[in-house]
Write a protein that holds these residues in place. Structure first.
Motif, PDB file in Angstrom:
ATOM      1  N   LEU A 152       0.752  -1.125  -0.028  1.00 20.22           N
ATOM      2  CA  LEU A 152      -0.058   0.006   0.147  1.00 20.22           C
ATOM      3  C   LEU A 152       0.787   1.247  -0.047  1.00 20.22           C
ATOM      4  O   LEU A 152       0.392   2.209  -0.711  1.00 20.22           O
ATOM      5  N   LEU A 153       1.901   1.151   0.663  1.00 20.92           N
ATOM      6  CA  LEU A 153       2.927   2.358   0.875  1.00 20.92           C
ATOM      7  C   LEU A 153       3.833   2.496  -0.320  1.00 20.92           C
ATOM      8  O   LEU A 153       4.195   3.590  -0.546  1.00 20.92           O
ATOM      9  N   LEU A 154       3.854   1.336  -1.280  1.00 21.73           N
ATOM     10  CA  LEU A 154       4.690   1.697  -2.393  1.00 21.73           C
ATOM     11  C   LEU A 154       3.663   1.874  -3.450  1.00 21.73           C
ATOM     12  O   LEU A 154       4.224   2.154  -4.765  1.00 21.73           O
ATOM     13  N   GLY A 155       2.560   1.928  -3.168  1.00 18.66           N
ATOM     14  CA  GLY A 155       1.549   2.497  -4.322  1.00 18.66           C
ATOM     15  C   GLY A 155       1.087   1.194  -5.227  1.00 18.66           C
ATOM     16  O   GLY A 155       0.874   1.567  -6.378  1.00 18.66           O
ATOM     17  N   ARG A 200      -2.210   3.886   7.254  1.00 14.42           N
ATOM     18  CA  ARG A 200      -1.822   2.614   6.715  1.00 14.42           C
ATOM     19  C   ARG A 200      -0.084   2.547   7.168  1.00 14.42           C
ATOM     20  O   ARG A 200       0.418   3.525   7.413  1.00 14.42           O
ATOM     21  N   VAL A 201       0.235   1.333   7.338  1.00 16.10           N
ATOM     22  CA  VAL A 201       1.485   1.187   7.835  1.00 16.10           C
ATOM     23  C   VAL A 201       2.254  -0.133   7.099  1.00 16.10           C
ATOM     24  O   VAL A 201       1.348  -1.031   6.724  1.00 16.10           O
ATOM     25  N   ARG A 231       6.608  -0.789  13.772  1.00 20.92           N
ATOM     26  CA  ARG A 231       5.638   0.230  13.098  1.00 20.92           C
ATOM     27  C   ARG A 231       4.370  -0.330  13.442  1.00 20.92           C
ATOM     28  O   ARG A 231       3.384   0.486  13.744  1.00 20.92           O
ATOM     29  N   ASP A 257       6.324 -11.670   5.846  1.00 26.23           N
ATOM     30  CA  ASP A 257       6.118 -10.411   6.131  1.00 26.23           C
ATOM     31  C   ASP A 257       4.554 -10.103   6.511  1.00 26.23           C
ATOM     32  O   ASP A 257       3.911  -9.192   6.378  1.00 26.23           O
ATOM     33  N   SER A 260      -3.029   8.774  -2.361  1.00 27.23           N
ATOM     34  CA  SER A 260      -1.893   8.525  -1.452  1.00 27.23           C
ATOM     35  C   SER A 260      -1.090   7.369  -2.094  1.00 27.23           C
ATOM     36  O   SER A 260       0.111   6.969  -2.080  1.00 27.23           O
ATOM     37  N   ALA A 261      -1.813   6.175  -2.760  1.00 20.70           N
ATOM     38  CA  ALA A 261      -1.038   5.413  -3.408  1.00 20.70           C
ATOM     39  C   ALA A 261      -0.260   5.908  -4.716  1.00 20.70           C
ATOM     40  O   ALA A 261       0.798   5.609  -4.655  1.00 20.70           O
ATOM     41  N   SER A 320       2.605   7.838  -2.878  1.00 21.27           N
ATOM     42  CA  SER A 320       3.538   7.057  -2.322  1.00 21.27           C
ATOM     43  C   SER A 320       4.443   6.392  -3.171  1.00 21.27           C
ATOM     44  O   SER A 320       5.704   6.092  -2.874  1.00 21.27           O
ATOM     45  N   ALA A 321       3.700   5.899  -4.333  1.00 19.16           N
ATOM     46  CA  ALA A 321       4.525   5.386  -5.435  1.00 19.16           C
ATOM     47  C   ALA A 321       5.817   6.208  -6.051  1.00 19.16           C
ATOM     48  O   ALA A 321       6.851   6.042  -6.161  1.00 19.16           O
ATOM     49  N   ALA A 364       8.303   6.688  -3.365  1.00 21.01           N
ATOM     50  CA  ALA A 364       9.085   5.409  -3.084  1.00 21.01           C
ATOM     51  C   ALA A 364      10.140   5.342  -4.350  1.00 21.01           C
ATOM     52  O   ALA A 364      11.450   5.054  -4.126  1.00 21.01           O
ATOM     53  N   VAL A 380       8.901   5.454   2.709  1.00 26.72           N
ATOM     54  CA  VAL A 380       7.458   5.711   3.167  1.00 26.72           C
ATOM     55  C   VAL A 380       6.866   4.702   3.904  1.00 26.72           C
ATOM     56  O   VAL A 380       6.612   3.617   3.394  1.00 26.72           O
ATOM     57  N   TYR A 381       6.903   5.090   5.162  1.00 27.68           N
ATOM     58  CA  TYR A 381       6.427   3.810   6.401  1.00 27.68           C
ATOM     59  C   TYR A 381       5.066   4.003   6.882  1.00 27.68           C
ATOM     60  O   TYR A 381       4.614   3.300   7.518  1.00 27.68           O
ATOM     61  N   TRP A 382       4.538   5.288   6.767  1.00 31.15           N
ATOM     62  CA  TRP A 382       3.171   5.524   6.969  1.00 31.15           C
ATOM     63  C   TRP A 382       2.423   6.232   6.176  1.00 31.15           C
ATOM     64  O   TRP A 382       3.101   7.255   5.389  1.00 31.15           O
ATOM     65  N   LEU A 426      14.953   3.491  -5.867  1.00 29.47           N
ATOM     66  CA  LEU A 426      14.296   2.231  -5.924  1.00 29.47           C
ATOM     67  C   LEU A 426      13.895   1.824  -7.206  1.00 29.47           C
ATOM     68  O   LEU A 426      13.473   2.404  -8.050  1.00 29.47           O
ATOM     69  N   ARG A 469      12.030  -1.242  -9.683  1.00 28.45           N
ATOM     70  CA  ARG A 469      11.258  -2.032  -9.517  1.00 28.45           C
ATOM     71  C   ARG A 469      11.044  -2.870 -10.888  1.00 28.45           C
ATOM     72  O   ARG A 469      11.290  -2.178 -11.736  1.00 28.45           O
ATOM     73  N   PHE A 496       4.124 -19.277  -5.573  1.00 30.91           N
ATOM     74  CA  PHE A 496       5.083 -19.561  -4.508  1.00 30.91           C
ATOM     75  C   PHE A 496       5.725 -20.666  -4.558  1.00 30.91           C
ATOM     76  O   PHE A 496       7.041 -20.791  -4.201  1.00 30.91           O
ATOM     77  N   PRO A 511      10.710 -10.181   1.906  1.00 32.18           N
ATOM     78  CA  PRO A 511      10.530  -8.765   2.175  1.00 32.18           C
ATOM     79  C   PRO A 511      11.864  -7.971   2.214  1.00 32.18           C
ATOM     80  O   PRO A 511      12.101  -6.875   2.742  1.00 32.18           O
ATOM     81  N   TYR A 563       1.510 -10.391  -6.397  1.00 33.82           N
ATOM     82  CA  TYR A 563       0.177  -9.695  -6.250  1.00 33.82           C
ATOM     83  C   TYR A 563      -0.806 -10.543  -7.040  1.00 33.82           C
ATOM     84  O   TYR A 563      -0.567 -10.631  -8.479  1.00 33.82           O
ATOM     85  N   LYS A 618      -3.566 -10.071  -9.479  1.00 32.01           N
ATOM     86  CA  LYS A 618      -4.138  -8.827 -10.223  1.00 32.01           C
ATOM     87  C   LYS A 618      -5.330  -9.425 -11.188  1.00 32.01           C
ATOM     88  O   LYS A 618      -5.196 -10.800 -11.400  1.00 32.01           O
ATOM     89  N   ARG A 621       6.736  -8.903  -8.210  1.00 25.38           N
ATOM     90  CA  ARG A 621       7.280  -7.700  -8.401  1.00 25.38           C
ATOM     91  C   ARG A 621       8.688  -7.870  -7.693  1.00 25.38           C
ATOM     92  O   ARG A 621       8.850  -8.130  -6.443  1.00 25.38           O
TER      93      ARG A 621
END
Lengths: 410, 410
Positions: A12-15, A41-42, A48, A74, B22-23, B26-27, B30, B36-38, B175, B177, B191, B200, B208, B210, B217
């Motif tokens: 969520l925090l990486l978008g 969001r965390v 944290r 995670d 915020s997404a 945040s992206a 990042a 971006v922790y919160w 970063l 990606r 997996f 992580p 993810y 989708k 990722r």
């Protein structure tokens, strides 16, 4: 009584994904009378998450988390809650049996890492997951509660409605909301019409620019539904009066639903022929259940040759161009004939990124054909985004059809 | 260096709108190397906005807010920031002149309440709004920064990219990606294939689910792009190898883009005929720019009579039913003939909420027609949601076409 939503996950925090859970949960909580003052969001970091939960517990009676209940390293929500109450998670044999059974029935190979999802702390009530594998927890903390829900929206929603809500205390309040949905007037004009009615008091009146027009929401909070209704009632009447003529629907109404209701009442049917909107109008119509008696179908005429095959005279396209009033009109007229419907919507335009026939992206012609004739209209969108041009054209066309049906101009 | 996003607005906490800003922010943060922790959301309440800003400033170097910059009483972001730095907002004559000019050019009547948007505190740098009316602020607070951005996403995005980012210090990190996009294998199978690679750490590997398949990722954080690439490189290669055969694209690739590239290379074209998906496949295809040389167009055959008009033998529909393998095949075959394309996708099914021909909602038949023949497949979705059945059917059809093109089975 206060409630707070905490969404957990580095993604969520990486978008990487948009947090739709908190909007859904917040709406449910607000409707049930909870005051939702914050949400957060965390990322997937134990310190944290613990810190965020502690902060939330200091200021809210109920803290609802989403995410972090999977099987990998995670997924930390369980550990964080365990640390807060000072307990150790251990495997619950009943949860393990249930999980193994789930895997067997789904014909999937069992993986030992799944055992993490069968853990529980002594004070947690396990919340069964009907849709997926990870159960949630309901944990009393002093006189407050933490509810942990899984991240996938379908799992979260089913678990909240069926398992969590019934077990939680009542908020002792009720929020009544009523929406008016308009078309053809901008947010500035809505402000002018409503004046001082728009305010964040109780009852509150707020405006939202949505893709299907400006919505006006009246909300009232009271101890029970009757008091909320008597608080909101006069304001709802006043808003209804001031917006008269521009409102296409209220509450859960959809623009497509309203259009179909008028057509159904007249025994008429609709078809679509789309170039620039590329199927989006058809998709909007067919996303509403029960329209098959009114909507015959549509054509996506991306290749100009398809326009001709459906009945547009090739001379019209050649003489006036694909993106022209004449072609839009001819498309709508051909569409009613080919699909044997009384009404048709046609769109043609330049979605970009490059010009077409010397016309810039955002140039759109649409036409509405009906028993009363054909009406065409040009849209000029300043947007550079293909998706935005397609969406605006779609709702402009549907709005124009709604207006034509109500004014009897098509 | 830490960054934090704070979304301001009661509408977010009532679930009236989903917080996509915020997404997006945040992206961007990042990618530029910020940790971006919160991120948080707070309603339109001055005390709580001030409190949320103070908390954010204690733990992050940059705090970016969205929303609360409008003209009404519940737009409180400016007041909250002013209180934090202990200054008074006053009308900036240059901002007022700019705003009045904006109204004049847009041919809108000036409203005095707009003056609120022309206010500024002495320490704030004004950030022009190219798309709308409310300018933002960039405010230094000791060695940290608050950036206030307007809520509408188009305004926020343009202001961040053009005005805010260039004025802020660099995070001193980068970063990288890289995404792999698969089709035909579930998250469990991914997996199994990736094993301990999924973690992580730095570089991190995450999965993810989708709508167009499972994405994997790989992300690596380092001081600069070269170091990030050398960190991520071996992991990216390893993931690529383990997922071989199931990956339809990487990075910014789209499923439709990949399909069109193969078709373009062969000089072949595609058409669609949709019943259950109701135009969604056409919409997905035409949402990608530059496909008009490959995609001829489509039909939304909602009324069974339209299926017949496009060339499906009426005996097929009568004998086997609208929702049947035979009708799906006949639709795909008729579609290639009617649109004069080499390839066609056909879908027919029950979207619900009620049964059709004795078949429950979620029953879907799809067919892919190509020079190599016609392949049909049945989908049984357990979902009760109309939107979900339509979306799953759409991506199942596109995924099946991608597979057929790659395996040469159609």
């Amino acid at each position: 009584m206060r409630a707070e939503v905490l969404s957990i996950g580095t993604e969520l925090l990486l978008g990487e994904i948009v947090d739709t859970n908190s909007a859904w949960l917040s709406a449910r909580l607000a409707d049930a009378g909870w005051d939702v003052y914050w949400s957060g969001r965390v990322g997937d970091n134990l310190e944290r998450v613990v810190e965020a939960l502690e902060l939330a517990l200091r200021r809210s009676d109920i803290v609802v988390t989403s995410g972090g209940l999977g099987s990998t390293d995670d997924d930390l929500t369980r550990s964080a809650v365990a640390r807060i109450v000072g307990e150790e998670p251990a495997i619950d044999p009943r949860l393990e049996a249930h999980l193994r059974d789930w895997f067997a029935r789904a014909n999937l190979a069992w993986q030992d890492l799944m055992l993490k999802q069968a853990t529980r702390i002594p004070s947690a009530v396990s919340l069964p997951n009907r849709v997926g594998t990870a159960p949630g927890w309901l944990v009393p903390v002093r006189d407050r509660f933490i509810v942990t829900l899984p991240g996938p929206p379908r799992e979260l929603q089913a678990m909240w409605i069926e398992q969590a809500e019934p077990r939680l205390p009542k908020a002792g309040g009720f929020l009544l909301r009523h929406s008016f949905k308009t078309w053809g007037i901008g947010e500035g004009r809505v402000f002018e019409l409503l004046g001082a009615l728009v305010k964040p008091a109780n009852p509150s009146v707020a405006t939202y620019a949505k893709r299907d027009g400006v919505h006006v929401r009246v909300a009232a909070k009271a101890a029970n539904p009757v008091e909320a209704a008597s608080l909101a009632g006069p304001v709802i009447e006043e808003v209804r009066e001031r917006l008269a003529g521009s409102v296409w629907g209220e509450g859960e109404d959809t623009l497509v639903g309203q259009i179909c209701e008028v057509l159904r009442g007249r025994g008429h049917r609709l078809s679509t022929v789309e170039s620039i909107t590329g199927g989006l109008i058809a998709h909007e119509i067919t996303s509403v259940a029960g329209v098959s008696d009114v909507y015959a179908g549509g054509a996506v005429a991306y290749d100009p040759a398809v326009k001709v095959r459906i009945g547009v005279p090739s001379e019209t396209v050649e003489r006036f161009g694909v993106v022209s009033e004449e072609t839009a009109r001819a498309m709508a007229e051909a569409c009613t004939a080919w699909f044997e419907t009384e009404y048709a919507i046609a769109t043609t335009g330049v979605a970009g990124p490059t010009d077409l026939e010397g016309k810039p992206p955002g140039t759109v012609w649409m036409a509405i054909r009906g028993p009363g004739g054909t009406a065409a209209r040009r849209l000029a969108s300043s947007s550079r985004s293909r998706a935005q041009i397609q969406e605006r054209s779609t709702f402009a066309a549907l709005g124009q059809l709604w207006r034509a049906l109500n004014e009897g101009t098509a």
